[in-house]
Design a protein around this motif. Structure first.
Motif, PDB file in Angstrom:
ATOM      1  N   LYS A  67       2.933   5.573 -16.932  1.00  0.00           N
ATOM      2  CA  LYS A  67       3.032   5.068 -15.563  1.00  0.00           C
ATOM      3  C   LYS A  67       1.813   5.428 -14.718  1.00  0.00           C
ATOM      4  O   LYS A  67       1.631   4.877 -13.629  1.00  0.00           O
ATOM      5  N   HIS A  68       0.983   6.351 -15.190  1.00  0.00           N
ATOM      6  CA  HIS A  68      -0.198   6.767 -14.426  1.00  0.00           C
ATOM      7  C   HIS A  68      -1.507   6.364 -15.102  1.00  0.00           C
ATOM      8  O   HIS A  68      -2.574   6.759 -14.644  1.00  0.00           O
ATOM      9  N   ARG A  69      -1.437   5.584 -16.177  1.00  0.00           N
ATOM     10  CA  ARG A  69      -2.674   5.255 -16.898  1.00  0.00           C
ATOM     11  C   ARG A  69      -3.553   4.291 -16.124  1.00  0.00           C
ATOM     12  O   ARG A  69      -4.773   4.296 -16.289  1.00  0.00           O
ATOM     13  N   GLY A  70      -2.968   3.466 -15.284  1.00  0.00           N
ATOM     14  CA  GLY A  70      -3.783   2.613 -14.420  1.00  0.00           C
ATOM     15  C   GLY A  70      -4.628   3.449 -13.478  1.00  0.00           C
ATOM     16  O   GLY A  70      -5.831   3.221 -13.318  1.00  0.00           O
ATOM     17  N   PHE A  71      -3.988   4.452 -12.862  1.00  0.00           N
ATOM     18  CA  PHE A  71      -4.716   5.342 -11.952  1.00  0.00           C
ATOM     19  C   PHE A  71      -5.782   6.131 -12.704  1.00  0.00           C
ATOM     20  O   PHE A  71      -6.924   6.257 -12.242  1.00  0.00           O
TER      21      PHE A  71
ATOM     22  N   GLY B 100      -7.304   0.602  -9.972  1.00  0.00           N
ATOM     23  CA  GLY B 100      -6.345   1.509 -10.599  1.00  0.00           C
ATOM     24  C   GLY B 100      -5.027   1.534  -9.843  1.00  0.00           C
ATOM     25  O   GLY B 100      -3.946   1.493 -10.446  1.00  0.00           O
ATOM     26  N   TRP B 101      -5.098   1.595  -8.519  1.00  0.00           N
ATOM     27  CA  TRP B 101      -3.875   1.605  -7.708  1.00  0.00           C
ATOM     28  C   TRP B 101      -3.127   0.283  -7.838  1.00  0.00           C
ATOM     29  O   TRP B 101      -1.904   0.263  -7.988  1.00  0.00           O
TER      30      TRP B 101
ATOM     31  N   THR C  88      -3.124  -1.737 -10.370  1.00  0.00           N
ATOM     32  CA  THR C  88      -2.519  -1.828 -11.696  1.00  0.00           C
ATOM     33  C   THR C  88      -1.200  -1.084 -11.764  1.00  0.00           C
ATOM     34  O   THR C  88      -0.193  -1.610 -12.281  1.00  0.00           O
ATOM     35  N   ASP C  89      -1.172   0.130 -11.217  1.00  0.00           N
ATOM     36  CA  ASP C  89       0.085   0.891 -11.233  1.00  0.00           C
ATOM     37  C   ASP C  89       1.123   0.294 -10.290  1.00  0.00           C
ATOM     38  O   ASP C  89       2.325   0.399 -10.538  1.00  0.00           O
ATOM     39  N   ARG C  90       0.666  -0.352  -9.220  1.00  0.00           N
ATOM     40  CA  ARG C  90       1.586  -0.893  -8.211  1.00  0.00           C
ATOM     41  C   ARG C  90       2.160  -2.242  -8.624  1.00  0.00           C
ATOM     42  O   ARG C  90       3.354  -2.490  -8.476  1.00  0.00           O
TER      43      ARG C  90
ATOM     44  N   SER D 125       1.228  -3.989 -11.764  1.00  0.00           N
ATOM     45  CA  SER D 125       1.014  -4.184 -13.219  1.00  0.00           C
ATOM     46  C   SER D 125      -0.341  -4.853 -13.460  1.00  0.00           C
ATOM     47  O   SER D 125      -0.932  -5.447 -12.576  1.00  0.00           O
TER      48      SER D 125
END
Length: 271
Positions: free
Chosen positions: A117-121, A263-264, A266-268, A270
């Motif tokens: 869940k944090h790999r985008g960040f 990055g933000w 992507t996590d927010r 997808s």
């Protein structure tokens, strides 16, 4: 993320900014630069599937990352020793090859340092710090070039790459794999058989095929444009060295900001 900072120093100083200008000034042409870069990427392309398989099977990802990084640092620094084109070519070839090889092992360590869940960040942080590495290192290289000559920026890049790689070498844990194997030639053969099977599979799977085609025509196309950008700008617009540096750093500052944003996002929302 600091390793991204470190390897982008190599990418910016050697691949994008100084070596293209250095080599085209020595030869008066662009052809040699394009040929040696293409050759190194072709060899890296053939080697990468095996290196990825080696990482998956042996559980020594970090060890291989250290070796390929040190090799890249060595050949990058060697660029400062040579003034003859026939010696610069092999040093640049191997520096590029080991740089691309190191990226395989670096990317393989992402699951070690970030939950899904944090790999985008984590990825966005690495990209942002990578561009910050450009903002940090290129002015240093510019000062070295002004004081001692352009050829000495390459040993500077090698030293900076090594120094900022040390935190990963020291503190990021090794990637664990189930049933680790000893490296051997059978792994090489098996991985190449898997490449053939994967290629046949990709052709049948439209989603995967379009993913790779999109990456090839968009991402790799943009990377090619970036690679030739500084040479093109110098030849066509004839800017002063300081003006060219300002443009290059401005572009990378915007990429630094958008690395965090991407990055933000992507996590927010997808990928």
């Amino acid at each position: 993320a600091l390793y991204d900072f470190a390897n982008t120093i190599f990418s910016a100083i050697v691949l994008t900014f100084y070596f293209p200008l250095y080599l085209t000034d020595l030869t008066g042409r662009n052809l040699e630069l394009g040929l040696v870069t293409t050759a190194s990427m072709i060899f890296a392309g053939f080697g990468v599937p095996w290196l990825g398989g080696l990482s998956d099977r042996t559980g020594k990802t970090k060890g291989y990352l250290v070796l390929t990084t040190l090799a890249c640092v060595f050949f990058t620094s060697a660029l400062s020793l040579f003034t003859q084109v026939n010696l610069l070519f092999p040093a640049f070839f191997f520096a590029c090859f080991f740089f691309h090889a190191s990226l395989v092992f670096y990317s393989s360590l992402l699951p070690v340092v970030a939950e899904p869940k944090h790999r985008g960040f984590a990825s966005g942080l690495g990209i942002a710090l990578g561009y910050f590495g450009v903002l940090f290192s290129v002015p240093i290289a510019h000062a070295v070039s002004h004081l001692w000559g352009r050829r000495f920026v390459f040993v500077t890049a090698g030293v900076l790459f090594l120094v900022f790689s040390i935190p990963l070498f020291k503190w990021v844990p090794e990637r664990k794999v189930s049933n680790p194997q000893r490296p051997n030639w059978s792994i090489l053969l098996e991985e190449w058989k898997r490449v053939g099977k994967t290629a046949a599979f990709v052709i049948k799977e439209k989603q995967l095929l379009f993913f790779f085609l999109g990456n090839f025509f968009l991402v790799d196309g943009v990377k090619t444009a970036i690679f030739w950008l500084v040479v093109y700008m110098q030849r066509v617009f004839l800017p002063s060295p300081n003006h060219l540096l300002f443009i290059f750093l401005s572009l990378n500052f915007s990429a630094f900001l958008f690395g965090f944003l991407a990055g933000w996002l992507t996590d927010r929302f997808s990928a």
